[in-house]
Design an enzyme around this catalytic site. Structure first.
Site, short mmCIF file in Angstrom:
data_model
loop_
_atom_site.label_atom_id
_atom_site.label_comp_id
_atom_site.label_asym_id
_atom_site.label_seq_id
_atom_site.Cartn_x
_atom_site.Cartn_y
_atom_site.Cartn_z
N LYS A 113 0.84 -1.22 0.00
CA LYS A 113 0.00 0.00 0.00
C LYS A 113 0.87 1.26 0.00
O LYS A 113 0.64 2.18 -0.78
CB LYS A 113 -0.91 0.05 1.25
CG LYS A 113 -1.85 -1.12 1.39
CD LYS A 113 -2.74 -0.99 2.62
CE LYS A 113 -2.00 -1.00 3.94
NZ LYS A 113 -1.31 -2.26 4.25
N ARG B 35 -9.47 1.46 8.53
CA ARG B 35 -9.02 0.11 8.84
C ARG B 35 -10.08 -0.66 9.58
O ARG B 35 -9.88 -1.85 9.90
CB ARG B 35 -7.82 0.22 9.75
CG ARG B 35 -6.56 -0.33 9.16
CD ARG B 35 -5.52 -0.28 10.26
NE ARG B 35 -4.34 -0.99 9.92
CZ ARG B 35 -3.35 -0.44 9.24
NH1 ARG B 35 -3.43 0.77 8.79
NH2 ARG B 35 -2.28 -1.16 9.00
N ARG C 42 11.81 -6.05 4.51
CA ARG C 42 11.62 -4.61 4.38
C ARG C 42 12.64 -3.85 5.23
O ARG C 42 12.91 -4.21 6.36
CB ARG C 42 10.21 -4.20 4.82
CG ARG C 42 10.06 -2.68 4.85
CD ARG C 42 8.63 -2.22 4.94
NE ARG C 42 7.92 -2.79 6.07
CZ ARG C 42 6.62 -2.67 6.24
NH1 ARG C 42 5.89 -2.02 5.34
NH2 ARG C 42 6.04 -3.20 7.28
N ARG D 153 11.52 -2.23 10.76
CA ARG D 153 10.48 -1.60 11.58
C ARG D 153 10.21 -2.45 12.82
O ARG D 153 10.22 -3.67 12.74
CB ARG D 153 9.21 -1.47 10.73
CG ARG D 153 8.75 -0.04 10.60
CD ARG D 153 7.70 0.11 9.56
NE ARG D 153 6.43 -0.53 9.91
CZ ARG D 153 5.34 -0.46 9.16
NH1 ARG D 153 5.37 0.21 8.03
NH2 ARG D 153 4.24 -1.05 9.53
N ARG E 105 -0.66 -8.92 13.20
CA ARG E 105 -1.18 -7.89 12.29
C ARG E 105 -2.04 -8.52 11.21
O ARG E 105 -3.07 -7.97 10.82
CB ARG E 105 -0.02 -7.10 11.67
CG ARG E 105 0.62 -6.14 12.67
CD ARG E 105 1.97 -5.67 12.23
NE ARG E 105 1.95 -4.89 11.01
CZ ARG E 105 3.04 -4.65 10.27
NH1 ARG E 105 4.21 -5.14 10.62
NH2 ARG E 105 2.94 -3.93 9.19
#
Ligand code: AP5
Ligand code: MG
Length: 214
Positions: A13, A88, A127, A160, A171
């Protein structure tokens, strides 16, 4: 043009929202980025948000909705925006709808970036983000020129806090129970568009441009 990005954590996203913002010259508004900026600056909001984010839970709607409404009422959002990470939950979507309909307005496009859960954990563990400028990379798919160093600003890249495999699992489960119902919500409003997020990044973007128009 008011655009919403839907999709699981790690679906891409943020990657695609940045490209949309560049091409269509509209602000990229990411609630996750706003929370992370608050954490970095040690604000009260940041302290509250961090406990939820580190556990892979959603930050409560009371802390999120006003923040987002305030952001999109700023002058740079007058011609539209791309929302990344908001709404969300169904209550968040209803608040947004209510605020927009009060101005005779509505969301134009909800783009669902579809990536199966199996691909997500690998993406997240690869990531790397630049804490200084917010750029994101992937050690395999989107590598930097110099390992560990941001191409854009020279900052040192970091994993992160919420990209640890255990947190990613939480998540994903939160996504399935609380966020996925938004696909139906925007489908019912006839603004939903699906794109295959497992494709190479530029191909995903080309599919999005087909939806939004040149
Ligand atoms: P947020 O920051 O929104 O995180 P998220 O939804 O979990 O999404 P991510 O940012 O992890 O993934 P992404 O889809 O942006 O993927 P990316 O482009 O980076 O939210 C974080 C937390 O804040 C939440 O858990 C919650 O606690 C809180 N929060 C935020 N908003 C909230 C709200 N509205 N209400 C309540 N709480 C809220 O891509 C992922 C990786 O894959 C990258 O390394 C990228 O380089 C790579 N990649 C991207 N595209 C491709 C491709 N096509 N092929 C290969 N690799 C790719
Ligand atoms: Mg993101």
């Amino acid at each position: 043009m008011k655009i919403i990005m839907l999709g699981a954590p790690g679906a891409g996203k943020g990657t695609q929202a940045k490209k949309i913002a560049d091409k269509y010259q509209i602000p990229h508004v990411s609630t996750g980025d706003i929370f992370r900026a608050n954490i970095k600056n040690g604000t009260e909001l940041g302290k509250k948000a961090k406990t939820y984010m580190d556990a892979g839970q959603l930050v409560p709607d009371e802390l999120t909705v006003d923040l987002l409404m305030d952001r999109i009422s700023q002058a740079d959002c007058a011609n539209g925006y791309v929302l990344d990470g908001f709404p969300r939950t169904i209550p968040q979507a209803e608040c947004l709808e209510k605020a927009l309909s009060g101005r005779n307005d509505a969301v134009d496009f909800a783009i669902n970036v579809e990536v199966p859960d199996e691909n997500i954990v690998a993406r997240m563990s690869g990531r790397r983000a630049c804490p200084a400028c917010g750029a994101t990379y992937h050690i395999v798919h989107i590598p930097t020129k110099v390992e560990g160093i941001c191409d854009r600003c020279g900052g040192e890249l970091a994993l992160r806090d919420d990209d640890k495999p255990e947190t990613v699992k939480n998540r994903l489960s939160v996504y399935h129970t609380q966020t996925k119902p938004l696909i139906q919500f925007y489908g019912d409003k006839k603004v939903l568009h699906e794109v295959d997020g497992t494709q190479e990044m530029e191909k995903v973007f080309a599919d999005i441009v087909k939806v939004l128009g040149e």
